[in-house]
Design an enzyme around this catalytic site. Structure first.
Site, short mmCIF file in Angstrom:
data_model
loop_
_atom_site.label_atom_id
_atom_site.label_comp_id
_atom_site.label_asym_id
_atom_site.label_seq_id
_atom_site.Cartn_x
_atom_site.Cartn_y
_atom_site.Cartn_z
N LYS A 113 0.80 -1.22 0.00
CA LYS A 113 0.00 0.00 0.00
C LYS A 113 0.84 1.28 0.00
O LYS A 113 0.43 2.30 -0.56
CB LYS A 113 -0.94 0.01 1.21
CG LYS A 113 -2.00 -1.09 1.20
CD LYS A 113 -3.04 -0.89 0.12
CE LYS A 113 -4.19 -1.88 0.26
NZ LYS A 113 -5.23 -1.70 -0.77
N SER B 172 1.52 -9.70 -0.88
CA SER B 172 1.23 -8.27 -0.83
C SER B 172 1.36 -7.66 0.56
O SER B 172 1.44 -6.44 0.70
CB SER B 172 -0.17 -8.00 -1.37
OG SER B 172 -1.13 -8.79 -0.69
N GLU C 281 -10.26 5.56 3.25
CA GLU C 281 -10.88 4.41 3.91
C GLU C 281 -9.84 3.32 4.08
O GLU C 281 -8.79 3.35 3.44
CB GLU C 281 -12.04 3.88 3.06
CG GLU C 281 -11.63 2.95 1.94
CD GLU C 281 -10.73 3.55 0.84
OE1 GLU C 281 -9.93 2.79 0.26
OE2 GLU C 281 -10.83 4.77 0.59
#
Length: 412
Positions: free
Chosen positions: A104, A392, A126
């Protein structure tokens, strides 16, 4: 040997053509916005189109990735896990080693840099599993910006370690208390807040979803994953992997990996969450069971009730329990370049514990879905081959939940 995908050569110039000027990937995408937000999104689009070609911006982002994020992240060969399953070799792109523990931060630092270019004072977002929230709170601290993170009440309890991290980094974590109180509701709340603050804030979407230009922006910032992984795999093995795979909720980590391999003769597989089964409300497999619909400002495949509203969803992975999917994934499915399959909650947990015990790596439950596919493929193809999985994120955020519901994995 690599499996030749019939239409892979059609993607040699793909990124220059998709999305189109209105933000569409084929029939999917667009920007369905309230009138007051149209100028704000035009401002973001124009600014991004300017800075994405700016040597100064690109140089600064590369410096941040190297000196702050710790990129490049490595590709790792899971030799013990592979030998346990047969002759198929499983490799991981270790995004869990990216600063903050997931992919991210790749787009959050880019979004933070974009916000400073626009003169904004606050980042709004969010989060589901909390990884995007932690990454954005990190970016806000780095750039000296305020940060509001909207998170479903259910996920706040489920992902307590990440909530603590966000608070420590100076962000406000604001509960979404309506509906199912998970990711979809957090997006609703964040959009509502942005409507009131768009002049001084920027909404930093956490995946390759939302109105144009965000699916494009997120893909571009995440493409570093695939660029690195392709070069690293070639250096390690002298060839390309037979398959590249990643979990798909909204789809940011998957597009990051897939983008570099689209022109190559490799199979590309996205893995959705089948949750507890195929019944409505028991999974979040938008590509498998969804149909075209509009939510959160974009059109894509969407799990729907009879009246067309978003259906309730479930996944053990908080970052995957979203009733739609990024529009670029919808297009790549339509044209047959990417295959989409699924893994259940139990398959993901089996993969979670297998990686822990075979390789000493605790994966995020989201990432374990993609690993579950690789394990299934290796069992079904013992003759050989190779699968590159995007790991990830790391599973630190999940250990309290896993321990409470699965113990230390004795049943797997």
């Amino acid at each position: 040997m690599n499996t030749t995908t019939p239409n892979h050569r059609d993607f040699e110039t793909y990124a220059k053509s998709f999305p189109d000027a209105k933000g569409y990937f084929g029939t999917h995408g667009g920007a369905f916005l309230p009138p007051q937000l149209v100028p704000a999104f035009e401002e973001i689009t124009n600014a991004y189109n300017s800075i994405c070609h700016s040597a100064k911006f690109i140089s600064e982002l590369r410096r941040i990735r190297k000196e702050f994020q710790g990129r490049p992240t490595p590709v790792y060969h899971c030799e013990r896990l592979s030998n346990r399953l047969g002759n198929c070799q499983i490799y991981l792109k270790r995004e869990d080693l990216n600063h903050t523990g997931a992919h991210k931060l790749n787009h959050c630092m880019g979004e933070g840099l974009l916000a400073t270019f626009l003169g904004k004072k606050k980042l709004i977002a969010e989060t589901g599993a909390g990884q995007h929230g932690v990454a954005l709170a990190t970016a806000a601290a780095y750039f000296g910006l305020e940060c509001d993170i909207y998170m479903g009440e259910v996920d706040i309890v489920k992902q307590a370690p990440n909530v603590t991290r966000m608070h420590m980094l100076g962000a406000r974590v604001i509960p979404a208390t309506h509906g199912l109180k998970t990711l979809k509701e957090a997006v609703d709340a964040a959009f509502e807040a942005y409507l009131n603050e768009y002049r001084t804030a920027i909404y930093c979407i956490g995946s390759a979803v939302g109105p144009h230009p965000f699916p494009m922006i997120i893909r571009d910032f995440q493409s570093v994953v695939g660029v690195e992984a392709r070069a690293q795999f070639l250096e390690m093995t002298g060839m390309l992997p037979d398959i590249v795979a990643a979990c798909v909720g909204g789809g940011s980590n998957a597009l990051g990996l897939f983008s570099a391999f689209l022109p190559d003769p490799v199979r590309i597989v996205g893995v959705e969450p089948m949750g507890r089964g195929s019944e409505q409300g028991q999974n979040a497999a938008s590509m498998t069971f969804g149909k075209p619909g509009v939510m959160h400002g974009f059109e894509s495949y969407m799990l729907q009730l009879e009246d067309g509203s978003p259906a309730p969803v479930h996944s053990i992975a908080s970052g995957l329990d979203y009733p739609s999917v990024g529009p670029e994934h919808a297009y790549l499915r339509d044209v047959g370049r990417v295959e989409y399959t699924f893994a259940t909650d139990n398959e993901a947990m089996e993969a979670f514990f297998m990686l822990c015990r075979s390789e000493g790596i605790i994966p995020a439950i989201e990432s374990a879905h993609a690993l579950a596919y690789a394990i299934r493929y290796a069992r079904e193809n013992p003759q050989g081959g190779s699968v590159l999985v995007n790991l990830s994120g790391r599973g630190d955020k999940d250990i309290d939940y896993v321990a409470a519901h699965y113990g230390t994995g004795e049943g797997f």
